[in-house]
Design a protein around this motif. Structure first.
Motif, short mmCIF file in Angstrom:
data_model
loop_
_atom_site.label_atom_id
_atom_site.label_comp_id
_atom_site.label_asym_id
_atom_site.label_seq_id
_atom_site.Cartn_x
_atom_site.Cartn_y
_atom_site.Cartn_z
N ALA A 65 1.92 8.13 1.17
CA ALA A 65 2.91 7.58 0.28
C ALA A 65 4.29 8.40 0.37
CB ALA A 65 2.53 8.21 -1.16
N LYS A 66 4.16 9.54 1.22
CA LYS A 66 5.64 10.24 1.67
C LYS A 66 6.26 9.88 2.69
CE LYS A 66 7.15 15.06 2.80
NZ LYS A 66 7.17 14.69 4.37
N VAL A 67 5.43 9.35 3.60
CA VAL A 67 6.02 8.68 4.82
C VAL A 67 6.45 7.30 4.44
CG1 VAL A 67 5.49 7.76 7.07
CG2 VAL A 67 4.55 10.13 6.72
N ALA A 68 5.66 6.70 3.72
CA ALA A 68 6.10 5.23 3.22
C ALA A 68 7.21 5.25 2.59
CB ALA A 68 5.11 4.69 2.39
N GLU A 69 7.56 6.10 1.68
CA GLU A 69 8.90 6.25 1.00
C GLU A 69 10.11 6.57 1.97
OE1 GLU A 69 9.03 5.63 -2.27
OE2 GLU A 69 11.35 5.81 -2.07
N GLU A 70 9.84 7.48 3.00
CA GLU A 70 11.11 7.67 3.76
C GLU A 70 11.07 6.42 4.68
OE1 GLU A 70 9.45 12.23 4.59
OE2 GLU A 70 9.23 10.78 6.35
N ALA A 71 10.11 5.60 4.79
CA ALA A 71 10.41 4.56 5.70
C ALA A 71 11.10 3.42 5.08
CB ALA A 71 9.06 3.83 6.25
N ARG A 72 10.75 3.50 3.66
CA ARG A 72 11.39 2.37 2.91
C ARG A 72 13.02 2.51 2.73
NH1 ARG A 72 7.64 3.20 -0.85
NH2 ARG A 72 5.87 1.87 -0.42
N ASP A 73 13.23 3.83 2.88
CA ASP A 73 14.75 4.46 2.50
C ASP A 73 15.45 4.10 4.18
OD1 ASP A 73 14.06 5.36 0.42
OD2 ASP A 73 14.34 7.46 0.56
N ALA A 74 14.68 4.56 5.15
CA ALA A 74 15.47 4.37 6.35
C ALA A 74 15.57 2.99 6.85
CB ALA A 74 14.43 4.96 7.47
N THR A 75 14.53 2.06 6.54
CA THR A 75 14.70 0.68 6.99
C THR A 75 14.92 -0.22 6.24
OG1 THR A 75 12.33 0.29 6.33
CG2 THR A 75 12.67 1.08 8.27
#
Lengths: 344, 344, 344, 344
Positions: free
Chosen positions: A36-46
């Motif tokens: 979930a943490k990595v997914a959230e970062e990826a949502r913000d980044a991309t």
């Protein structure tokens, strides 16, 4: 218009997403990521949607193709299900870390008739590309022998990779050098001998090989040697030592990618590795060019690059290297003919 | 959709045409070339129409922008007329080889309000980009001094360039290193001293400077030194020797682009210069990335890169270098304020 | 049997003493050193007697020759009195840091008829020796131009030298590169232009030039450029950056002595400079070979190396470089004819 | 005063003669050489008497020591007879090319109690010496693995050596790298695996291995890899490619002796190898320093360097490498204990 989904939203997944942003006739529809943490970062980044699994990604977006950017040992289920769903594939190297997994993926790809690129990204590395061009020009004659060293500093197994204990210098690094040697020489391997040692990383809690050296014999009698270590000092210039040489009957090509002519030094910072990163508006570098060419090949039906059979062969050879290190015996490769057939 | 015409259908013109082929939202409409033979070759190589002059190109295709890829001294009339026709411009460096020409081009560009990039392509060179990133990061502190060497083997003035006698190492090579030093340090030059010598190329029928060395002083008291020769041996590794260094108060960046870690040797062939050429489906390299970013900036209105005032400044400094070589005197630059204004 | 005394018992004096230990037909009779602490250390390290002054050294041991290894600006009185006492001399470079001092030493040497070597030790540096051999072979043709960079990290002015504020990059480093260029090209300098900057070292309490760049013109119209900085980062590879190039009409020689092919890296230690130190039973390296050849030449009357007139010329040129940096003017050298006569 | 005779008056024999000319307390009494033509040239070059055989040399001059500088396979009879005559020995590496020969020489040396140095001259090579110093300092930790490449261009087997067909890259080159790895790591080898190929040199009439790659395992589980080829292109930089690396638990040492920072280029001449040849009055370089230290050790009884047991061990390992190449099997070394005893 081709649509692409990406499984794995770590650094590589995000790099691929960005690299495809300005690609003509291509849309990245989303990523899949269990953390979930990595997914959230990826949502913000991309700014792209991120699902929790490849299954949900397929259901939600039904992309034409999927990029598998999960850890090396976690390719099989994803790749098989994606292939069976009729989606084209880019699978990171090595295609798998057991021969059984690799063959299952190959069977799924071939059974469903999808297209598949295995991510041997050095095929898009300028040094390797020019070495290949030199070999292909004929001006170096026939290959007599090749050697390649690809090593990392402690940083990679101890800090960068959370799953280093499930990998090794052989699995993480030698797919690159093995692919490079096979591509540059065009020879078929028939046997391998390898030695290695363990203990230094084990003391740091990572129970895997510290270093691996392998000899490869080819069906025409020619030879190659490969070396990879995960124990270079962290004070070295960069985290990678990458050198190779092919000696031909009429010339040679020698590369030291660890020293490409740029040195930046300050007390806070030290770098000697120039070619990668952002140039003008674009990310450039081998991984970027690879994924852009994969997408372009899906759009127009052109050549993708190393296929799944080649990926199986590389996995088979590295299994043999690990076996030889353990048994102390030369290991003969069982199926050069399969490879030959597989390519045809 | 942006349309682009290219004036000059030599190697550079064709390289630009190819580099724009897959660029989203951009069409190259045609080239202009006075030489019938070169025009014919360019038609075959690109499949694009080639007119005999820039006037005809404008009339036939009315492009949104024009790339000026003619010899260094043959930019003025084309660039002025293209600007006055309201077309955006990419002009190869140096913008001109007299200050009068350079200012006329700048006046036309500014008078008509078109956008203009001067082709200082090392802004897209990976080594230079990373050097700039290192400087910009602050980790090297403030620049104390810079030095840059860019030289060619005899091949360039005697074989590659038909118009070498109308140019010099100062005009052909120093725009690159001067731009590099100005960009990396961000300093304003106030005076130059230069020495040079002639005679070796003159004996081969090319009556120009063999070598030029220049000292540059900046308005904050810092300094730089530049060297360029056209007399390296043809048996050297490649035709270019390109090195630079910036020393800052807290670190340094040192580059030797002549040795980027690849050596190909045979009796017929010898090469040490890896990063350029074709990677996968694309041409890569500084000139390609520059022209692609130029086109992308025209499409979306983004930043183009070094503008015509910067081009005038570089021309002014090289005029001063040539003057100092001839008179033996330090030459003070007249108009740093013009430059400052021009940039604003 | 030749007897030698050494004035100055710092690191250099002790290095010379040890280098002469196994030299046939030579005895080092003692050292002179005003600092009681340094004298004591030298007694322990060498087992030789150490007097408090050169006067006492001469009185006590009446040596045939004296080596002057005191700071650059502290040569005159010692060298003059030693010469007037009829002793042969090895004087460290630069022979002096004012033209007046240099000429006084030359007058004393020539008046008393003693032999004198000025310690331009790069004449014994393998890279320079091979560059000279290449030039002398004729295969590179006539020299067109030369360039040389010799810089230090902050360590040298801030830590290694107690007297850095009384010296500069020009005085400490350029004697080496200037001698190298004069030797490799065989040309006579007629004028110099130089720029430099101050402020960074001054902030650290050492009020001298941070960096110096100089252009040199020769009587045949050829040129050279020299650069020296004292502000390289201490995190650099080693404390010295030393590179040079001579371009001839038929070939070139390029050296980068900062990267001689060895890299030792650990968290505690980093080194890239191989050739110096102890090999087997002997100290090796340029300074050792120089002093051994000096002693051998005293024994058999053979050639010593660069003489005091050459030392005066180098001092004159560096005075001109400092003058040009201060005035912003090109400085013409007054007396090439003196030099020519002096050598004859 | 120690007297020395030299058997073999080729280039090496003459180099040794000259290197000993100024050596304190040592006299070279003469050389021995069966070829009348070579003997005549050596007489002219050295001014020393040259006998037709080692027997005559012993009879005529009764030297204290003898240097054996004959081809690799022609050491046994000379070394055994010289040792039995009670003379000290410097024997060129490899001590012999069969284990039987090597052991016979060792037996003669040990039986007669003479002193013996085997000429592993890289112990006097500055790069290797500094690598050893770095390892010995402890700052690199314990050795994990080592690798070494030493290859020649075709020139060496086809032109320089008249007896190449009786040698191989393993016999001619690997004694150097094997000795280097053993010295730097201090480990005892227990087994070797090797692959190689033939055919390219055979087509040129020299029926030996083109290339040899070997893996070495040590008794503590650590490993090394060695590569040597005799088929580099003659257009390469110099005739030697020499690189090595030792990775320790806390640091690494990496050497590339083929690029020591000097490049001389002309159409007639190309060189990148600086450290050897004449500096000032002396020959310098590893072979010179080795023979001078040998002579000095004879004079004062000091350490000579690698002894005959070490020479036997190197011969044994290379025999095992050749056996492994032929059989495709890993070869276990029979007698590490003998070696341990032999050294004690």
């Amino acid at each position: 218009m081709v649509t692409i989904g990406i499984v794995g939203a770590g650094l590589r997944g995000r790099l691929f997403a960005e690299a495809l942003q300005a690609q003509p006739d291509v849309t990245v529809v989303g990523l899949a990521e269990p953390s979930a943490k990595v997914a959230e970062e990826a949502r913000d980044a991309t700014g792209l949607p991120v699902t929790a699994s490849h299954t949900e990604l397929l259901e939600a977006f039904d992309p034409d193709a999927v990029i598998v950017a999960t850890p090396d040992f976690a390719h099989r289920q994803i790749a098989v299900e994606v292939a069976e769903a009729g989606k084209h594939l880019l699978i990171e190297k090595p295609v798998a870390t057991t021969l059984d997994d690799a063959r299952a993926i190959a069977a799924a790809v071939q059974g469903s008739g999808v297209r598949c690129l295995v991510g041997f990204e050095n095929r898009w590395n300028p040094h390797v590309v020019q070495a290949k061009a030199a070999m292909a020009s004929g001006s170096l004659g026939e290959p007599i022998t090749a050697s390649a060293t690809l090593s990392n500093s402690f940083f990679v197994p101890t800090t960068m990779l959370s799953w280093a204990a499930q990998s090794s210098p052989a699995w993480f690094l030698m797919p690159h050098t093995l692919d490079l040697v096979l591509w540059l020489t065009g020879r078929k391997p028939v046997s391998v001998s390898a030695v290695g040692s363990r203990g230094v990383l084990a003391k740091r809690g990572i129970d895997t090989w510290d270093v691996v050296h392998a000899l490869v014999s080819f069906d025409d009698g020619s030879t190659a040697t490969l070396s990879s270590a995960w124990t270079l000092p962290d004070a070295a210039d960069g985290i990678v030592d990458f050198r190779f040489q092919v000696i031909g009957t009429e010339g040679s090509v020698t590369a030291d990618l660890s020293h490409q002519g740029l040195t930046v030094v300050s007390d806070k910072h030290r770098s000697v590795w120039p070619v990668s990163g952002r140039i003008g508006r674009s990310q450039v570098g081998p991984a970027v060019w690879m994924v852009q060419d994969f997408a372009a090949g899906l759009v127009d039906g052109g050549e993708l690059g190393p296929d799944v059979d080649h990926g199986v062969l590389v996995t088979e050879i590295i299994c043999a290297i690990e076996e030889s290190m353990t048994t102390g015996q030369t290991v003969h490769l069982s199926s050069p003919s399969t490879e030959a057939t597989g390519r045809a």
